[in-house]
Design an enzyme around this catalytic site. Structure first.
Site, PDB file in Angstrom:
ATOM      1  N   CYS A 116      11.254  15.274  -0.106  1.00 55.90           N
ATOM      2  CA  CYS A 116      10.015  15.388   0.851  1.00 55.90           C
ATOM      3  C   CYS A 116       9.406  16.601   0.075  1.00 55.90           C
ATOM      4  O   CYS A 116       8.065  16.371  -0.157  1.00 55.90           O
ATOM      5  CB  CYS A 116      10.393  15.628   2.139  1.00 55.90           C
ATOM      6  SG  CYS A 116      11.469  14.557   3.073  1.00 55.90           S
ATOM      7  N   SER A 117      10.005  17.580  -0.327  1.00 56.73           N
ATOM      8  CA  SER A 117       9.273  18.824  -0.951  1.00 56.73           C
ATOM      9  C   SER A 117       8.687  18.382  -2.197  1.00 56.73           C
ATOM     10  O   SER A 117       7.423  18.621  -2.317  1.00 56.73           O
ATOM     11  CB  SER A 117      10.226  19.693  -0.949  1.00 56.73           C
ATOM     12  OG  SER A 117      10.770  20.405  -0.025  1.00 56.73           O
TER      13      SER A 117
END
Length: 160
Positions: free
Chosen positions: A51-52
């Site tokens: 996600c990052s």
């Protein structure tokens, strides 16, 4: 069993509207952006490595998205305080929205909530200026879908 990436059955339908917290005292709704293309980025959780990386990519491409007058909205079930800390730490300039309570209601409306896991799929939606879903894509949770599909979908939208 590995899940294959897929498109959703919502394409060419009116995008479900929502109002989600962007700060402790502000909410953002899809209808706020009528007249502009919108990229909805459903992602499982703040702070996870995939996600990052995915959100960092979209943050870097905000200039490209702005060429299409598109707004990018990241949505996860994390609370707004978590989003604010995550965005500040990672220096994100895109809007993160909290689908926290009722948990996953917006992800459910888009058919991308994983009930058994308690978070959303890694899903992308490009919504046209009239609020219709033009393109969508669901990626395996552990795979960053990149931005090529989003950019192709934005390029295929009428310019006005």
């Amino acid at each position: 069993m590995k899940r294959e990436a897929s498109r959703t059955s919502l394409e060419s339908t009116k995008a479900p509207d929502f109002r989600l917290a962007s700060t402790p005292d502000q909410k953002v709704g899809l209808s706020d952006f009528l007249g502009r293309p919108v990229v909805l980025v459903f992602y499982p959780a703040d702070w996870s490595p995939v996600c990052s990386d995915q959100l960092a990519l979209y943050n870097e491409l905000l200039g490209e998205f702005s060429k299409y007058d598109a707004v990018v909205l990241g949505i996860s079930v994390d609370g707004i305080w978590c989003h604010l800390a995550f965005a500040k730490d990672r220096k994100y300039h895109l809007t993160l929205l909290s689908d926290f309570e009722p948990k996953g209601a917006t992800a459910k409306a888009y058919g991308v909530y994983r009930k058994n896991d308690g978070f959303s799929e890694r899903a992308l939606f490009v919504i046209d200026r009239q609020g219709v879903i033009h393109w969508s894509y669901v990626s395996p949770v552990g795979v960053n879908p990149g931005a090529d599909g989003i950019l192709r979908a934005l390029d295929a939208l009428p310019r006005s």
